[in-house]
Design a protein around this motif. Structure first.
Motif, short mmCIF file in Angstrom:
data_model
loop_
_atom_site.label_atom_id
_atom_site.label_comp_id
_atom_site.label_asym_id
_atom_site.label_seq_id
_atom_site.Cartn_x
_atom_site.Cartn_y
_atom_site.Cartn_z
N GLU A 29 37.50 46.95 40.99
CA GLU A 29 38.80 46.91 41.68
C GLU A 29 39.76 45.92 41.03
O GLU A 29 40.98 46.09 41.12
CB GLU A 29 38.61 46.54 43.16
CG GLU A 29 38.07 47.68 44.01
CD GLU A 29 38.07 47.36 45.50
OE1 GLU A 29 37.94 48.30 46.29
OE2 GLU A 29 38.18 46.17 45.86
N MET A 30 39.23 44.87 40.42
CA MET A 30 40.10 43.89 39.76
C MET A 30 40.41 44.26 38.32
O MET A 30 41.19 43.59 37.66
CB MET A 30 39.43 42.50 39.76
CG MET A 30 39.05 41.97 41.13
SD MET A 30 40.31 42.28 42.39
CE MET A 30 41.67 41.37 41.71
N VAL A 83 44.99 40.41 43.64
CA VAL A 83 44.07 39.35 43.21
C VAL A 83 44.22 38.14 44.13
O VAL A 83 45.34 37.73 44.42
CB VAL A 83 44.39 38.92 41.77
CG1 VAL A 83 43.39 37.86 41.31
CG2 VAL A 83 44.36 40.11 40.83
N GLY A 84 43.08 37.61 44.60
CA GLY A 84 43.15 36.48 45.53
C GLY A 84 42.55 35.18 44.99
O GLY A 84 42.42 34.21 45.73
N VAL A 85 42.21 35.13 43.70
CA VAL A 85 41.46 33.98 43.18
C VAL A 85 42.19 32.65 43.31
O VAL A 85 41.58 31.61 43.46
CB VAL A 85 41.05 34.16 41.71
CG1 VAL A 85 39.92 35.13 41.59
CG2 VAL A 85 42.23 34.57 40.85
N ARG A 86 43.53 32.69 43.23
CA ARG A 86 44.27 31.43 43.25
C ARG A 86 44.78 31.08 44.64
O ARG A 86 45.43 30.08 44.84
CB ARG A 86 45.46 31.51 42.28
CG ARG A 86 45.02 31.44 40.82
CD ARG A 86 46.21 31.41 39.89
NE ARG A 86 45.80 31.17 38.51
CZ ARG A 86 45.29 32.09 37.70
NH1 ARG A 86 45.13 33.31 38.13
NH2 ARG A 86 44.93 31.78 36.47
N GLU A 87 44.49 31.95 45.62
CA GLU A 87 45.02 31.71 46.97
C GLU A 87 44.51 30.41 47.56
O GLU A 87 43.35 30.05 47.38
CB GLU A 87 44.63 32.87 47.90
CG GLU A 87 45.62 34.00 47.83
CD GLU A 87 45.17 35.20 48.63
OE1 GLU A 87 44.32 35.03 49.52
OE2 GLU A 87 45.66 36.30 48.33
N TYR A 117 33.61 36.66 39.87
CA TYR A 117 34.00 37.91 39.21
C TYR A 117 34.34 38.97 40.23
O TYR A 117 34.12 40.16 40.03
CB TYR A 117 32.87 38.38 38.28
CG TYR A 117 33.36 38.88 36.94
CD1 TYR A 117 34.18 38.08 36.14
CD2 TYR A 117 33.03 40.13 36.47
CE1 TYR A 117 34.65 38.53 34.92
CE2 TYR A 117 33.49 40.59 35.24
CZ TYR A 117 34.30 39.78 34.48
OH TYR A 117 34.76 40.22 33.26
N THR A 118 34.89 38.50 41.37
CA THR A 118 35.18 39.43 42.46
C THR A 118 36.67 39.58 42.70
O THR A 118 37.09 40.49 43.40
CB THR A 118 34.56 38.92 43.78
OG1 THR A 118 35.18 37.67 44.13
CG2 THR A 118 33.06 38.73 43.64
N GLY A 119 37.48 38.65 42.16
CA GLY A 119 38.92 38.67 42.45
C GLY A 119 39.28 37.87 43.67
O GLY A 119 40.46 37.72 43.99
N GLU A 120 38.28 37.36 44.42
CA GLU A 120 38.56 36.53 45.59
C GLU A 120 38.39 35.06 45.25
O GLU A 120 37.68 34.70 44.31
CB GLU A 120 37.60 36.90 46.74
CG GLU A 120 37.76 38.31 47.25
CD GLU A 120 39.16 38.61 47.78
OE1 GLU A 120 39.78 37.72 48.40
OE2 GLU A 120 39.63 39.74 47.58
N ARG A 174 29.06 43.61 43.66
CA ARG A 174 29.73 42.85 42.59
C ARG A 174 30.41 43.82 41.62
O ARG A 174 31.50 43.55 41.12
CB ARG A 174 28.70 41.99 41.84
CG ARG A 174 29.35 40.94 40.92
CD ARG A 174 28.31 39.90 40.48
NE ARG A 174 28.89 38.83 39.70
CZ ARG A 174 28.84 38.75 38.37
NH1 ARG A 174 28.23 39.68 37.68
NH2 ARG A 174 29.38 37.73 37.74
N ASP A 175 29.77 44.98 41.39
CA ASP A 175 30.36 45.95 40.46
C ASP A 175 31.60 46.62 41.04
O ASP A 175 32.60 46.80 40.34
CB ASP A 175 29.32 47.00 40.07
CG ASP A 175 29.81 47.86 38.92
OD1 ASP A 175 30.09 47.30 37.85
OD2 ASP A 175 29.96 49.08 39.10
N THR A 176 31.58 46.99 42.33
CA THR A 176 32.79 47.60 42.90
C THR A 176 33.90 46.57 43.01
O THR A 176 35.07 46.90 42.80
CB THR A 176 32.49 48.23 44.29
OG1 THR A 176 31.86 47.25 45.12
CG2 THR A 176 31.59 49.44 44.17
#
Lengths: 369, 129
Positions: A237-238, A364-368, A192-195, A231-233
């Motif tokens: 951001e995402m 967003v970097g989740v799929r990188e 849940y971080t976008g990474e 985790r909240d920040t």
């Protein structure tokens, strides 16, 4: 809140030994931040390298029996027909009015076995609802204290897991059930971080040894344990919603820009009738992003005004973005407000100018790869 | 994380602020180690303006971390004579050097003797339990 004692994660002793600052998260005493880190450093570790989080307060539940997936699909909003065994999906548990009881991840093991990760504070409610409506032969179990959950997030997370012989590089939103040192663990390409990153679900009692091994590999790479403050920040951001702030029994998926997590063409899901009407009416407020252009940090419940001073909405989540180094917020705004508009946020009586944007606030970097 | 540090030569308030007497009749004000530690990473500081007249106990500024916000309270009656403008760009100084570069503002007290009525270090430490 009641005065009931706070529940403890299987890693509680680890957090205390590290000197973490602890707080109540949905009835669980969890780390906000660690000494030597702090929210900004922990946030930055995830964005630039890797960070490890204890999220064992998250709920765990299982729906099993013949047709378990079909039953879940007829109850929760997202469409399980889009995924198969070994895949996971973000979904919502709505009430009949369309409000959100909880947002959760559903993991399909087979047509007859679905694992759920609800929010800590909502797990009992979700389980009760699924139990109460379950057809003959379907079993719903609350497994909250049977498993821990460890999130390893950031571009170096693959290296961390691979060094421990854990599976990596499976597709985003898929999972692998494996063993580590003879003990079962589910390795999910979620977070849940976008990474890019993983969430690991070991048995409760196996969680501390897995945590220790992972922390060592994370630290070797310049990463660190991260608290739920970071985790909240990261999630803000995402533009990812937090239940209780950006989703709630009175904030529907139509309002919260979560209509993508609703299988509108399904025969049935809880709240379908109300949500279908609300979607067609196009009259509710909508979730938007706000980027502060002046100085100040918006917080939840701050009112938002247009250039003429008329109230046009309310902040649901607001924080300081460590990546952008400015205030950001999610806000429910009247439909008259357009992307790009300049608005003013009332931050405890001070007028803070902001611009309306579409989240995410950072890439967003989740799929990188 | 730094060790708890409460300099002997300062006065303190129950609101976790410190007051340092200057040579020119003004006092410098900041927040204590305890306060910055409790807040976490400070990311924004809002200070009174030079020339503002303040009364002891008035909320006259805010210190914000990623997660929370705390009011600043004037420890004494007086007039604001200076503010630490470097905190605009580098609010993290409040964490890294709370008694030095992380100071907040300066005040000319209407009653110079009032400083002595504030808590000394032993009395402040007692409030921390």
């Amino acid at each position: 809140m009641t005065e009931a004692a706070l529940l403890h994660s299987p890693l509680h002793d680890r957090h205390v030994a590290l000197g973490a600052k602890m707080a109540d998260f949905g009835g669980w005493e969890m780390p906000i931040e660690y000494p030597g880190g702090g929210v900004v450093a922990e946030h930055t570790a995830v964005r630039e390298k890797v960070g490890i989080f204890d999220v064992s307060h998250l709920g765990k539940a299982r729906v099993s029996g013949p047709g378990a997936a079909a039953y879940v699909n007829s109850s929760l909003t997202n469409d399980l027909a889009k995924i198969g065994p070994g895949q996971a999906q973000y979904t919502l548990c709505c009430n009949e009015a369309g409000g959100v009881v909880d947002d959760l991840i559903q993991y399909v093991r087979s047509d007859d076995d679905v694992f759920l990760i609800p929010n800590a504070a909502n797990t009992a409610t979700v389980v009760e609802l699924l139990k109460a409506n379950a057809p003959e032969g379907i079993t719903v179990e609350n497994l909250h204290d049977q498993y821990g959950v460890i999130a390893v997030q950031g571009s170096l997370s693959d290296e961390v897991l691979a060094e421990l012989g854990l599976p990596v590089d499976h597709d985003y939103m898929s999972f692998v059930e494996t063993t580590w040192e003879g003990l079962p663990v589910i390795v999910c390409r979620t977070g849940y971080t976008g990474e890019r990153g993983y969430e690991l679900v070991p048995a409760w009692d196996a969680t501390p040894t897995l945590w220790d091994a992972l922390v060592e590999k994370v630290r070797e790479r310049g990463g660190m344990p991260c608290g739920l403050g970071a985790r909240d920040t990261l999630r803000t951001e995402m533009g990812y919603p937090l239940h209780g702030n950006d989703l709630s029994p009175t904030i529907t998926p139509v309002m919260a820009d979560a209509a993508w997590a609703v299988g509108w063409n399904k025969d049935a899901f809880w709240g379908k009738e109300a949500l279908t009407q609300e979607r067609a009416a196009k009259s509710t407020r909508l979730m938007r992003g706000l980027v502060v252009t002046g100085r100040g940090i918006p917080r939840s419940h701050c009112e938002v005004m247009d250039a003429g001073g008329a109230v046009v909405g309310e902040v649901t989540s607001g924080t300081f973005s460590p990546t952008r180094k400015q205030g950001i917020a999610l806000a429910l705004l009247d439909r008259s407000v357009a992307l790009g508009d300049e608005v003013v946020i009332d931050v405890r009586g001070r007028e803070v100018p902001a611009q309306v944007v579409k989240p995410p606030f950072v890439e967003v970097g989740v799929r990188e790869a | 994380m730094s060790e708890p540090d409460y300099p002997q030569d300062l006065r303190y308030t129950a609101e976790h602020e410190w007051v340092r007497s200057g040579d020119d009749g003004t006092v410098r004000i900041g927040i204590t180690h305890f306060a910055q530690e409790a807040l976490g990473d400070v990311v924004y500081v809002s200070l009174p303006a030079v020339g503002d007249t303040v009364a002891a106990g008035d909320a006259n500024g805010e210190v914000e971390s990623t997660k929370s916000v705390s009011d600043l309270y004037a420890p004494l009656d007086g007039e604001v004579t200076a503010v630490n403008e470097t905190l605009d760009a580098t609010p993290e100084l409040v964490n890294s050097d709370p008694y030095g570069e992380g100071w907040m503002y300066e005040l000319r007290p209407s009653d110079a003797a009032a400083v002595d009525a504030l808590l000394d270090v032993a009395a402040y430490r007692d409030t921390l339990g």
